[in-house]
Design a protein around this motif. Structure first.
Motif, mmCIF file in Angstrom:
data_model
loop_
_atom_site.group_PDB
_atom_site.id
_atom_site.type_symbol
_atom_site.label_atom_id
_atom_site.label_comp_id
_atom_site.label_asym_id
_atom_site.label_seq_id
_atom_site.Cartn_x
_atom_site.Cartn_y
_atom_site.Cartn_z
ATOM 1 N N ILE A 1 -2.377 1.919 10.840
ATOM 2 C CA ILE A 1 -1.812 2.528 9.735
ATOM 3 C C ILE A 1 -2.504 3.138 8.775
ATOM 4 C CG2 ILE A 1 -0.464 1.159 7.829
ATOM 5 C CD1 ILE A 1 -1.739 -1.106 10.387
ATOM 6 N N ILE B 1 2.466 4.962 10.730
ATOM 7 C CA ILE B 1 2.293 3.696 11.880
ATOM 8 C C ILE B 1 2.206 3.948 13.246
ATOM 9 C CG2 ILE B 1 3.077 1.606 12.090
ATOM 10 C CD1 ILE B 1 4.358 1.438 9.187
ATOM 11 N N ILE C 1 3.110 4.705 2.786
ATOM 12 C CA ILE C 1 2.821 4.669 4.274
ATOM 13 C C ILE C 1 2.979 6.142 4.626
ATOM 14 C CG2 ILE C 1 3.593 3.649 6.339
ATOM 15 C CD1 ILE C 1 4.816 1.407 4.539
ATOM 16 N N LEU D 1 -2.371 4.574 4.999
ATOM 17 C CA LEU D 1 -1.986 4.810 3.550
ATOM 18 C C LEU D 1 -2.409 5.590 2.651
ATOM 19 C CD1 LEU D 1 -2.078 0.618 3.365
ATOM 20 C CD2 LEU D 1 -0.158 2.089 4.157
ATOM 21 N N ALA E 1 1.564 -2.946 6.579
ATOM 22 C CA ALA E 1 1.898 -2.077 5.599
ATOM 23 C C ALA E 1 2.511 -2.583 4.221
ATOM 24 C CB ALA E 1 2.748 -0.642 6.115
#
Length: 304
Positions: A48, A116, A113, A50, A100
């Motif tokens: 993930i 992913i 986000i 971010l 997330a």
């Protein structure tokens, strides 16, 4: 840089052989006992990425994940201090989205986000097997190439030096628990090419001097050949290391492993191309007759 005096490299051959054996045994022991810390590319899991509107609190993110039971999550900055990369070993393709959302709900900052990804364990296993096969095929191709271009004794020296470099690099990653992913595998394959190139340059000069220096013994020929190519070897290694240091310090977390593996490989490859590959030529007792093609030998034997 011009070196007028011949450096007696082979005088320390036995010492550096012993060093090479110790490094190989230690590396193999590290690989057997601690094993490689395989990244998500090989084990499978969620990734993930971010983006925060202000510098991210990595410890806070780790605390949130530990509270939910994900103690083995890897949290690190990805480039800027506002970009965060989270890696989790898992076989759940929806885990990335869950993590997330959890971070977005728990963190007071504005979190976006960016990415992913999920890599299944079967795909990771295939990548690992194909990567290992690629390394073996590279070794086989090098053995064939060097034996055709030079002679089998040269090929043995080149392969042993390359195996030494690769095993030491892998052992270093295993000993320190560094993550081994596809970028590191690519770096290891690059180490094979770099080490071979360095070795071929020295071998070319050894072969040439074997034909020119008819009254010199093999040890003197190797010393002269290595001294003649030393300036080129050091210049190439130094300039390569400068680039790799820049990548290591300024390239971001994503290529740290790549730069680290290449730094290790370049340093140990420079040493092995001088002492391991050349030293084996002496151990195998390379002679001028080894460089004479079979057809030429037969023609000489048939002369009255």
């Amino acid at each position: 840089m011009i070196i007028n005096k011949t450096i007696k490299f082979m005088a320390l051959r036995k010492f550096f052989f012993a060093v090479a054996i110790v490094l190989m045994v230690g590396s193999i022991a590290s690989l057997a006992i601690k094993q490689l810390n395989l990244g998500l590319d090989f084990t499978g899991g969620a990734l993930i990425e971010l983006n925060y509107d202000s510098p991210a609190d990595l410890e806070g993110i780790r605390g949130v994940l530990r509270a939910e039971g994900w103690d083995d999550a890897i949290v690190q900055n990805f480039g800027a201090s506002t970009d965060v990369l989270i890696r989790l070993p898992s076989d759940d393709p929806d885990l990335g989205s869950q993590i997330a959302r959890l971070i977005q709900n728990e963190d007071g900052s504005e979190v976006t986000i960016k990415r992913i990804e999920f890599i299944g364990p079967q795909v990771g296993e295939e990548l690992r097997d194909q990567g290992g096969l690629g390394m073996l095929l590279a070794m086989g191709g090098i053995l064939l190439y060097v034996s055709l271009r030079f002679q089998m004794k040269f090929a043995v020296g080149a392969i042993v030096a390359i195996v030494h470099d690769v095993i030491f690099t892998l052992g270093f990653f295993a000993f320190f628990g560094l993550s081994f992913d596809l970028t590191v595998l690519a770096a290891v394959l690059a180490v094979i090419g770099y080490s071979l190139n360095d070795t071929i340059v020295v071998f070319d000069r050894v072969r040439e001097n074997l034909r020119i220096m008819r009254k010199a013994d093999l040890e003197e020929i190797i010393n002269v050949s290595t001294t003649q190519t030393l300036a080129r070897t050091l210049a190439t290694s130094f300039s390569t290391i400068l680039v790799l240091l820049a990548l290591f310090y300024f390239g971001g977390e994503n290529i740290h492993g790549f730069a680290t593996a290449l730094l290790i490989g370049v340093c140990v490859g420079t040493y092995s191309s001088i002492y391991v590959s050349n030293g084996l030529l002496m151990t195998l007792k390379l002679t001028r007759e080894d460089l004479i093609p079979t057809q030429v030998e037969e023609a000489l034997d048939e002369r009255p």
